[in-house]
Every structure is written in C-alpha cells, then in structure tokens.
Motif scaffolding. Structure first.
Motif, PDB file in Angstrom:
ATOM      1  N   ASP A  40       0.897  -1.164  -0.045  1.00 26.29           N
ATOM      2  CA  ASP A  40       0.081   0.064   0.086  1.00 26.29           C
ATOM      3  C   ASP A  40       0.951   1.304  -0.130  1.00 26.29           C
ATOM      4  OD1 ASP A  40      -2.321  -1.708  -0.133  1.00 26.29           O
ATOM      5  OD2 ASP A  40      -2.654  -1.483   2.144  1.00 26.29           O
ATOM      6  N   SER A  41       2.017   1.388   0.756  1.00 25.66           N
ATOM      7  CA  SER A  41       2.767   2.482   0.814  1.00 25.66           C
ATOM      8  C   SER A  41       3.548   2.591  -0.589  1.00 25.66           C
ATOM      9  CB  SER A  41       4.013   2.247   1.942  1.00 25.66           C
ATOM     10  OG  SER A  41       3.442   1.915   3.108  1.00 25.66           O
ATOM     11  N   LEU A  42       3.968   1.685  -1.313  1.00 31.12           N
ATOM     12  CA  LEU A  42       4.419   1.841  -2.535  1.00 31.12           C
ATOM     13  C   LEU A  42       3.420   2.256  -3.622  1.00 31.12           C
ATOM     14  CD1 LEU A  42       6.447  -1.472  -3.030  1.00 31.12           C
ATOM     15  CD2 LEU A  42       7.492   0.729  -2.566  1.00 31.12           C
ATOM     16  N   GLN A 293      -4.611   5.361  -1.061  1.00 31.66           N
ATOM     17  CA  GLN A 293      -4.703   6.269  -1.941  1.00 31.66           C
ATOM     18  C   GLN A 293      -6.029   6.980  -1.984  1.00 31.66           C
ATOM     19  OE1 GLN A 293      -3.524   4.191  -5.948  1.00 31.66           O
ATOM     20  NE2 GLN A 293      -3.333   2.348  -4.448  1.00 31.66           N
ATOM     21  N   ALA A 294      -7.037   6.678  -1.543  1.00 33.33           N
ATOM     22  CA  ALA A 294      -8.188   7.537  -1.598  1.00 33.33           C
ATOM     23  C   ALA A 294      -8.055   8.848  -0.248  1.00 33.33           C
ATOM     24  CB  ALA A 294      -9.191   6.658  -0.896  1.00 33.33           C
ATOM     25  N   GLN A 295      -7.288   8.522   0.454  1.00 32.09           N
ATOM     26  CA  GLN A 295      -7.087   9.562   1.315  1.00 32.09           C
ATOM     27  C   GLN A 295      -6.123  10.727   0.649  1.00 32.09           C
ATOM     28  OE1 GLN A 295      -5.273   7.791   4.983  1.00 32.09           O
ATOM     29  NE2 GLN A 295      -7.370   7.244   5.882  1.00 32.09           N
ATOM     30  N   LEU A 296      -5.245  10.212   0.012  1.00 29.85           N
ATOM     31  CA  LEU A 296      -4.222  10.843  -0.580  1.00 29.85           C
ATOM     32  C   LEU A 296      -4.812  11.833  -1.664  1.00 29.85           C
ATOM     33  CD1 LEU A 296      -1.435  12.122  -1.413  1.00 29.85           C
ATOM     34  CD2 LEU A 296      -0.941  10.025  -2.876  1.00 29.85           C
ATOM     35  N   ILE A 300      -5.027  15.832  -2.277  1.00 25.06           N
ATOM     36  CA  ILE A 300      -4.655  16.681  -3.188  1.00 25.06           C
ATOM     37  C   ILE A 300      -5.703  17.563  -4.086  1.00 25.06           C
ATOM     38  CG2 ILE A 300      -3.769  16.171  -5.772  1.00 25.06           C
ATOM     39  CD1 ILE A 300      -2.527  13.674  -4.863  1.00 25.06           C
ATOM     40  N   ASP A 301      -7.006  16.800  -4.050  1.00 23.69           N
ATOM     41  CA  ASP A 301      -8.030  17.723  -4.729  1.00 23.69           C
ATOM     42  C   ASP A 301      -8.424  18.941  -3.832  1.00 23.69           C
ATOM     43  OD1 ASP A 301      -8.427  16.002  -6.753  1.00 23.69           O
ATOM     44  OD2 ASP A 301     -10.178  14.855  -5.767  1.00 23.69           O
ATOM     45  N   SER A 302      -7.918  19.112  -2.578  1.00 23.98           N
ATOM     46  CA  SER A 302      -8.069  20.395  -1.813  1.00 23.98           C
ATOM     47  C   SER A 302      -7.486  21.444  -2.386  1.00 23.98           C
ATOM     48  CB  SER A 302      -7.699  20.011  -0.335  1.00 23.98           C
ATOM     49  OG  SER A 302      -6.252  19.970  -0.052  1.00 23.98           O
ATOM     50  N   LEU A 303      -6.071  21.189  -3.165  1.00 26.29           N
ATOM     51  CA  LEU A 303      -5.393  22.330  -3.652  1.00 26.29           C
ATOM     52  C   LEU A 303      -6.222  23.058  -4.600  1.00 26.29           C
ATOM     53  CD1 LEU A 303      -2.307  20.430  -4.662  1.00 26.29           C
ATOM     54  CD2 LEU A 303      -2.521  21.969  -2.769  1.00 26.29           C
ATOM     55  N   GLY A 304      -7.366  22.710  -4.961  1.00 27.86           N
ATOM     56  CA  GLY A 304      -8.255  23.644  -5.727  1.00 27.86           C
ATOM     57  C   GLY A 304      -9.499  24.499  -4.853  1.00 27.86           C
ATOM     58  N   LEU A 305      -9.299  24.300  -3.651  1.00 28.66           N
ATOM     59  CA  LEU A 305     -10.090  25.023  -2.824  1.00 28.66           C
ATOM     60  C   LEU A 305      -9.346  26.282  -2.179  1.00 28.66           C
ATOM     61  CD1 LEU A 305     -12.569  25.461  -1.049  1.00 28.66           C
ATOM     62  CD2 LEU A 305     -11.663  23.848   0.674  1.00 28.66           C
ATOM     63  N   SER A 306     -10.021  27.539  -2.155  1.00 27.54           N
ATOM     64  CA  SER A 306      -9.413  28.829  -1.646  1.00 27.54           C
ATOM     65  C   SER A 306     -10.428  29.221  -0.746  1.00 27.54           C
ATOM     66  CB  SER A 306      -9.159  29.600  -2.808  1.00 27.54           C
ATOM     67  OG  SER A 306      -8.620  31.153  -1.977  1.00 27.54           O
ATOM     68  N   LEU A 307     -10.114  29.677   0.661  1.00 28.36           N
ATOM     69  CA  LEU A 307     -11.305  29.988   1.631  1.00 28.36           C
ATOM     70  C   LEU A 307     -11.573  31.481   1.172  1.00 28.36           C
ATOM     71  CD1 LEU A 307      -9.600  28.777   5.026  1.00 28.36           C
ATOM     72  CD2 LEU A 307     -11.780  27.743   3.461  1.00 28.36           C
ATOM     73  N   SER A 308     -12.626  31.971   1.297  1.00 24.24           N
ATOM     74  CA  SER A 308     -13.168  33.233   1.254  1.00 24.24           C
ATOM     75  C   SER A 308     -12.746  33.974   2.464  1.00 24.24           C
ATOM     76  CB  SER A 308     -14.744  33.467   1.196  1.00 24.24           C
ATOM     77  OG  SER A 308     -15.296  33.009   2.473  1.00 24.24           O
ATOM     78  N   PRO A 309     -12.782  35.321   2.275  1.00 18.90           N
ATOM     79  CA  PRO A 309     -12.097  36.288   3.324  1.00 18.90           C
ATOM     80  C   PRO A 309     -12.809  35.973   4.632  1.00 18.90           C
ATOM     81  CG  PRO A 309     -12.178  37.599   1.275  1.00 18.90           C
ATOM     82  CD  PRO A 309     -12.792  36.084   1.077  1.00 18.90           C
ATOM     83  N   ASP A 310     -14.299  36.016   4.362  1.00 23.24           N
ATOM     84  CA  ASP A 310     -15.481  35.700   5.396  1.00 23.24           C
ATOM     85  C   ASP A 310     -14.874  34.424   6.226  1.00 23.24           C
ATOM     86  OD1 ASP A 310     -17.852  36.367   7.191  1.00 23.24           O
ATOM     87  OD2 ASP A 310     -18.391  34.414   6.187  1.00 23.24           O
ATOM     88  N   ALA A 311     -14.700  33.334   5.702  1.00 21.78           N
ATOM     89  CA  ALA A 311     -14.325  31.914   6.061  1.00 21.78           C
ATOM     90  C   ALA A 311     -12.971  32.238   6.861  1.00 21.78           C
ATOM     91  CB  ALA A 311     -14.543  31.161   5.016  1.00 21.78           C
ATOM     92  N   ARG A 312     -12.165  32.857   6.581  1.00 24.06           N
ATOM     93  CA  ARG A 312     -10.775  32.922   7.027  1.00 24.06           C
ATOM     94  C   ARG A 312     -11.121  33.778   8.394  1.00 24.06           C
ATOM     95  NH1 ARG A 312      -8.635  33.896   1.955  1.00 24.06           N
ATOM     96  NH2 ARG A 312      -8.727  36.016   1.966  1.00 24.06           N
TER      97      ARG A 312
END
Length: 357
Positions: A40-42, A293-296, A300-312
């Motif tokens: 699994d690690s490989l 791999q599902a966790q990874l 990785i998909d979170s890289l497409g997210l940006s927090l709004s000023p209100d959320a931050r």
C-alpha cells in the motif's frame, strides 16, 4: 482526482522547488501497529508522483527504519526527480547515550545508516528532528556543513527547535559562510498556533520556509470526533492519550466553525483545515500522511479550494490564541495601531508598506 501537485513552490530562500503538499512517510510500515503495508505504501508513492508530487518526508526512527527502506524502494529508478527528506536526532537505542541527539558522532552515523536504508548516496533535505538541549549549535552546524560539502546533504532544516537556537544557527551560518537553515518543520494547524508568537516571525526574517507537520492535528480536524462521540470506532488512533488530550472545548468550537464552512462549500472538514494552513504566509508545503490512496486523492483535490475572506475571518476568530505578552511586546504593526490612532499596516513581518486609514 483532477488536481495536480506540479505547481511547485520555492522552499524558503533556497533555490529548491517543492510540491504544495509533502508526502509524509511516517505511516509506511506496520511496526507501530497502525501503518500501511509495504504494498500500500508503494502504491501511495506511485499515486503521489504520478500526480506531479516531488517532495517525500521520512525519518530514521519511523517504523524502526522500515519507512526509509520503503521510500528507498519506491524511488528506485526515479530518485533524482524527487526531493527526498529524512531526519535524525531521536534516540534509537535506550541503552546507548550516543544513539541519539545532534552530536557529530550521532549525526555522522545516523546519516550513513539512512543513506544505506534508502539506497541513495545523498539526501536533498536533512532535518534535525529535535534540539537535544546539550550539543552546542556550532557542533551540529559544522557537522551538517561537512556533510553538505561531502555531497551527502543538499539542504538543511530543523524540526521542533527553540526559536533562540534557530536564530543562533542562522547568525553563525552568516558569519562563517556555513550552511543555513532553509526549512522548518513544526506542528501547525488550527488547534496548534503557538509558533506564530516568535517562530513564524523568525522564519520570515531569515527566509525559512515552513513544512508543517500535523495539519489535521492527528485527525481531530478531519471531523471524525464530536462532543458526543470522542472515541469513534473507525480510527486506529482514537484512544491515544495525545489525541484525546486535544479534544478540548476550544477544539470543538474550532470544529464547529470548520464544519459550518465545510457545509457551505460542500467540502470536507479536512480540506477546509488544510486550505487554511496552506494559505498562511510562510507555509510552503504541509506534510500529509496517508494510509490509503483515497485519502491522498482527497487531500490533493483540496489544492483547488481557496477560502473566502469571510471564512478565513471566522476561522481566525475562533482559533486565535491569547497574546502571551503585554501589549508593549506586540509585533510592530500592532504597536503602530495603538500609538498612531488606528494606522492600517501590512501584517508584520511579511511586508513593510504602510498607508493611512
């Protein structure tokens, strides 16, 4: 998985570029009772590299050396395309007083053993895992500088060092033309923000890039824990003393805010918490550990997210720590506001331009 990891970022003031997420290998191997199998690690490494990832972090003490061996096997045939990081300092033998620490003896031996386990003749980034409280900084600095000059190490970073030792290291390196620290690895997340008081300003001052560990606070920020259920059955580490100690009223207040943003955006708790961390000014590449791999893929998909000023702002308000010092010790921008009638400033120390309110 649609997002990729090949938007590389400069590591501090070095010439090294790394992926926006670093793959942590602490979970590679089953010796500690909760890690991933070798197969699994490989597969996780393959998925990470295939997505454009180039930054992998391990340590000599992880799963009793198995992690380093697995990482070395995973990188066979593609070693030079990956920024490989490992660590040394923690004691690997309770019977030998020289089997740990940052002395010349131990680090020299530990580095050679790590290189053998990983099947490589150099490591791109060598971390001092902790400051041992005994070895003088100049001894450790000279030791790793010798290894850099010998071609065994390319860059040096520190993990869990007191800020005074970070500053001492950088000043000695500047004075004597020795190897500086280019990266820092400390726990940093919405629940653990103590390094913002002195470490983060020092990192900015000395051009040190953050590679934080524990972005999800050992899973607490994944949303699996609730006020009503503090020991979920679907996690292998839920009963750990350290994890349970994190489940404070403040932590659940933070989780409530993360959950509200997650519901508003249709994202997971983990993605929201990781995005907050990625958007901190000196953070270069948070370390993410995965057993599947599902966790990874999810991280990785979170890289497409940006927090709004209100959320931050909401996350900042609920997770902010109390100032540890009286107001006259506050950073310069806060002093300006107090003494100059509400002057608006760029957040210190990441900029110095000032404009009147």
């Amino acid at each position: 998985m649609t997002t990729r990891l090949d938007t590389y970022r400069q590591l501090g003031e070095s010439g090294l570029f790394v992926s926006p997420l670093c793959l942590g290998a602490m979970s590679f191997g089953e010796e500690w009772g909760w890690g991933a199998t070798e197969a699994d690690s490989l597969a996780i490494v393959d998925r990470y590299v295939d997505a454009g990832g180039n930054f992998i972090d391990t340590a000599d003490i992880y799963t009793q050396g198995t992690s380093e061996r697995i990482v070395g096997k995973a990188l066979s045939g593609r070693r030079d395309k990956v920024v490989l990081a490992t660590k040394a300092a923690l004691n690997v033998s309770t019977r030998d007083p020289n089997a740990g620490g940052t002395s010349r003896k131990h680090l020299t031996q530990a580095l050679d053993r790590s290189l053998r386990r990983m099947g490589t003749d150099y490591v791109d980034l060598y971390w001092l895992h902790v400051h041992d409280g005994v070895t003088p900084v100049h001894e450790t600095l000279r030791t790793v500088d010798d290894a850099v000059r010998a071609g065994k190490i390319r860059y040096v970073g520190v993990s869990n060092y007191p800020v005074r030792k970070v500053v001492e290291w950088q000043m000695l390196a500047r004075q004597h033309g020795l190897t500086p620290i280019v990266a820092a690895q400390y726990e940093y997340n919405l629940l653990t923000r103590g390094i913002e008081v002195e470490h983060v300003p020092a990192f900015a001052e000395f051009g040190i890039g953050q590679v934080p560990w524990g972005p999800l606070a050992q899973g607490v920020l994944s949303g699996k824990y609730t006020r009503e259920n503090r020991r979920p059955s679907d996690t292998k580490r839920a009963d750990g003393e350290l994890t349970q100690g994190r489940l404070t009223d403040r932590a659940f207040d933070v989780l409530d805010a993360v959950g509200a943003i997650a519901r508003e955006t249709g994202e997971s708790y983990a993605r929201v918490a990781l995005t907050w961390l990625r958007e901190q000014p000196t953070v270069v590449s948070p370390i993410v550990g995965c057993r599947t791999q599902a966790q990874l893929d999810d991280l990785i998909d979170s890289l497409g997210l940006s927090l709004s000023p209100d959320a931050r702002a909401k996350l900042e308000a609920v997770s902010r720590l109390e100032a540890p010092y009286p107001f006259w010790s506050w950073p310069a921008d806060q002093m300006d506001k107090k003494m100059r009638g509400g002057l608006t400033t760029v957040p210190w120390p990441y900029g110095s331009n000032r404009t009147s309110a």
